[in-house]
Motif scaffolding. Sequence first.
Motif, PDB file in Angstrom:
ATOM      1  N   PRO A 219       9.658  -1.409   3.456  1.00 32.56           N
ATOM      2  CA  PRO A 219       8.772  -0.287   3.794  1.00 32.56           C
ATOM      3  C   PRO A 219       7.583  -0.719   4.667  1.00 32.56           C
ATOM      4  CG  PRO A 219       9.325  -0.256   1.457  1.00 32.56           C
ATOM      5  CD  PRO A 219       9.834  -1.552   2.002  1.00 32.56           C
TER       6      PRO A 219
ATOM      7  N   GLU B 158       5.337  -2.657 -13.404  1.00 32.25           N
ATOM      8  CA  GLU B 158       5.023  -3.736 -12.470  1.00 32.25           C
ATOM      9  C   GLU B 158       4.548  -3.137 -11.144  1.00 32.25           C
ATOM     10  OE1 GLU B 158       7.772  -3.039 -14.509  1.00 32.25           O
ATOM     11  OE2 GLU B 158       9.248  -4.442 -13.705  1.00 32.25           O
TER      12      GLU B 158
ATOM     13  N   ASP C  44       4.645   1.024  -7.403  1.00 34.82           N
ATOM     14  CA  ASP C  44       5.920   1.022  -6.676  1.00 34.82           C
ATOM     15  C   ASP C  44       7.110   1.066  -7.641  1.00 34.82           C
ATOM     16  OD1 ASP C  44       4.537   0.890  -4.312  1.00 34.82           O
ATOM     17  OD2 ASP C  44       5.226  -1.118  -3.756  1.00 34.82           O
ATOM     18  N   THR C  45       7.050   0.230  -8.671  1.00 33.32           N
ATOM     19  CA  THR C  45       8.125   0.195  -9.666  1.00 33.32           C
ATOM     20  C   THR C  45       8.206   1.519 -10.415  1.00 33.32           C
ATOM     21  OG1 THR C  45       8.023  -2.189  -9.947  1.00 33.32           O
ATOM     22  CG2 THR C  45       8.880  -0.935 -11.805  1.00 33.32           C
TER      23      THR C  45
ATOM     24  N   PHE D 138      11.343   5.359   0.386  1.00 37.45           N
ATOM     25  CA  PHE D 138      12.334   4.275   0.228  1.00 37.45           C
ATOM     26  C   PHE D 138      13.138   4.478  -1.070  1.00 37.45           C
ATOM     27  CE2 PHE D 138      13.146  -0.029  -1.578  1.00 37.45           C
ATOM     28  CZ  PHE D 138      13.871  -0.616  -0.543  1.00 37.45           C
ATOM     29  N   HIS D 139      12.426   4.823  -2.140  1.00 35.23           N
ATOM     30  CA  HIS D 139      13.120   5.037  -3.414  1.00 35.23           C
ATOM     31  C   HIS D 139      13.978   6.304  -3.372  1.00 35.23           C
ATOM     32  CE1 HIS D 139      11.278   1.679  -5.375  1.00 35.23           C
ATOM     33  NE2 HIS D 139      10.061   2.158  -5.293  1.00 35.23           N
TER      34      HIS D 139
ATOM     35  N   SER E  73      -4.232  -2.320  -8.518  1.00 34.68           N
ATOM     36  CA  SER E  73      -4.108  -2.999  -7.226  1.00 34.68           C
ATOM     37  C   SER E  73      -5.257  -2.732  -6.279  1.00 34.68           C
ATOM     38  CB  SER E  73      -2.801  -2.555  -6.535  1.00 34.68           C
ATOM     39  OG  SER E  73      -1.688  -2.957  -7.273  1.00 34.68           O
TER      40      SER E  73
ATOM     41  N   ARG F 259       0.533  -7.013  -9.778  1.00 34.98           N
ATOM     42  CA  ARG F 259       1.522  -5.956 -10.000  1.00 34.98           C
ATOM     43  C   ARG F 259       1.362  -5.284 -11.369  1.00 34.98           C
ATOM     44  NH1 ARG F 259       3.384  -3.723  -6.743  1.00 34.98           N
ATOM     45  NH2 ARG F 259       1.154  -3.749  -6.455  1.00 34.98           N
TER      46      ARG F 259
END
Lengths: 379, 379
Positions: B30, B103, B106-107, B135-136, B234, B243
């Motif tokens: 990404p 994490e 994003d996760t 992206f996911h 973050s 993360r």
Amino acid sequence: MLFAGIKTDIAVDMEPQLIPLIDSLPSTVPFVGPEALERKRNRAFKARLGANESGFGPAPSVIAAIQSHAGEAWKYADPENFDLKHALAAHLGVAPTNIVVGEGVDTLLGLAVRQYVRESTPVVTSLGAYPTFNFHVAGFGGRLVTVPYGDDREDLEALLAAVKREQAPLVYLSNPDNPMGTWWAAAEIERFIDVLPKDTMLILDEAYGETAPADALPRIDVSRPNVLRMRTFSKAYGLAGMRCGYAVGAEKQILAFDKIRNHFGMNKLTQIAALAALKDQDYLKAVIARIIAGRERMVQIAAKNDLAAIPSATNFVTIDCGRDGSYALAVLNALIDRDVFVRKPMAPGLDRCIRVSVGLDEELDYFEQQLPQALAAVK
Amino acid sequence: MLFAGIKTDIAVDMEPQLIPLIDSLPSTVPFVGPEALERKRNRAFKARLGANESGFGPAPSVIAAIQSHAGEAWKYADPENFDLKHALAAHLGVAPTNIVVGEGVDTLLGLAVRQYVRESTPVVTSLGAYPTFNFHVAGFGGRLVTVPYGDDREDLEALLAAVKREQAPLVYLSNPDNPMGTWWAAAEIERFIDVLPKDTMLILDEAYGETAPADALPRIDVSRPNVLRMRTFSKAYGLAGMRCGYAVGAEKQILAFDKIRNHFGMNKLTQIAALAALKDQDYLKAVIARIIAGRERMVQIAAKNDLAAIPSATNFVTIDCGRDGSYALAVLNALIDRDVFVRKPMAPGLDRCIRVSVGLDEELDYFEQQLPQALAAVK
């Protein structure tokens, strides 16, 4: 005014619907953590020998690297894992393009399953092998096909037969094996790879590769498009808490991970720790020697209690309690009651055993002291 | 001998086949990381202002916590994230069962998408919003439906209209917004939630929540089954490299994450760092003050160069370069050539801008010095 004329949605009993596959899954954890047991017992364990962690810890050089870079925790990690991949490639004698690094083998297993498995895809593994792999197969709707262990080893011929019968695109094999600690020689694994259908991907989980005899690990052959070798910094390297694993395979199959992996998922300090760990091979060798000594001691402890330890190539020893599964479970619970964290295989045929990780001398002392009492309490 | 009579599979041109969905995806990232740019340029950046990290770093108390616990890196983290979840719950005034820790956001975004999206599921977001979410969605086969920003803000009415038109089960909204830095007031977000179909899950990404005005964040209402609020360590907390993110929502929807999340995916030191960060609210307040001062300075730097800074509630400022996308791209490249790592929005309408993270004074000094030169080089 925003949303002028739009009424509040008053269908109060409606809620988001999970897709059917996800809805069908239980909210479960593959393993209960020792911390959860400690909270339930309201008492800390005195020996942490259940999760095949390395109580010897990471190398002092690794701890120092984490400490000296802690202030860099504000930076996202390099999503390409460039430095670590290059170091691993040099270490293994392959190209960096043959390696994908991930947040532990668990994550890589999930990504591999996602690439080859959709709803109803048959996936072959051994009955009682790594539950987290099964968790991922279930999570992507795969149909798990299991074959029993034979003589406490994963049964290569039965795995092959199941793959062929089911035309399974994915098969899982750990060598050395968890939870039994047993292993096949490299020649036998290579023979298995040779006879495996070329369109079946083999996940060869070598999490315990570092503690195995040299002749248990096949030469790495990245010309094979249907083998993913998975290794980890969680076991002999002593970095389970940092979450770092890697898969080695053919370039095309490794590149496919980039389609779906969480590119910014790696921890910055983990990259630094893994690099430092890889560099400190002297420490690794010393830990392996301690693990081997610990295994030997565990065999003696078992023998002193008239129990048979199963020969192990890992950082744990699986001890046959000599009776059925409910007896071994009672032994396990008696050990937990006595502040020894251990686990046990649960599958029929393997469930007569408990699984004890090698740990520090004082932890093995404590285990040695408590085991006879646990056995006496159960008898 | 093993496999007696079984011949080697000689269909040499066969190989494992990815499932069609995965096969259709590109092997992409990404975002390109600054380290990759540094390797390409063969020169380090002098100002790292592109990834909305916090150059102020984590609190000294957090660095000390990481350092003092580094030796525990051999232990798997508690898969229940018990301590961190309880601390977050107390901090937010909700129950631990209303929180899932992961994490990084994003996760959690990936897990949320996986719960609600299968092939062809419509998913609504803004054109130019967070690429990792997209992206996911692509990774699980969803059909992304985008609506343009309006006046550099995510367009709530257009998002709602798209959700209703497409009967989308999932919609993404960031507030404050990335990449524009703009925001809606809490009352407007609450109104959006009120009018949203009850069976549409809203992912409300509040990664920049800590740096927003107090009136930009709706009260947390965990009685809403169709809202997942996502937050992170973050950004303001300065722990991008560790993360750690979390989602807050209704108990049932939070519990669903346990069906598929990587239970042993959290880093042990990350749990410790996040706990320490949450405890040190004084440091957080001090960093927020520095971020606000940095934003003001960025506005002045832009003005001195006859550019307009878009008002920001985040730890970055998006600067309108006043011409088209290719011009802004040239400015971006001229800055990168001058060792300033920045990024830019790429979507039509937003692509006239560059996006500059707030950083240390010396980094802003360097940016201030290089920006006029970059502009001159482009003109």
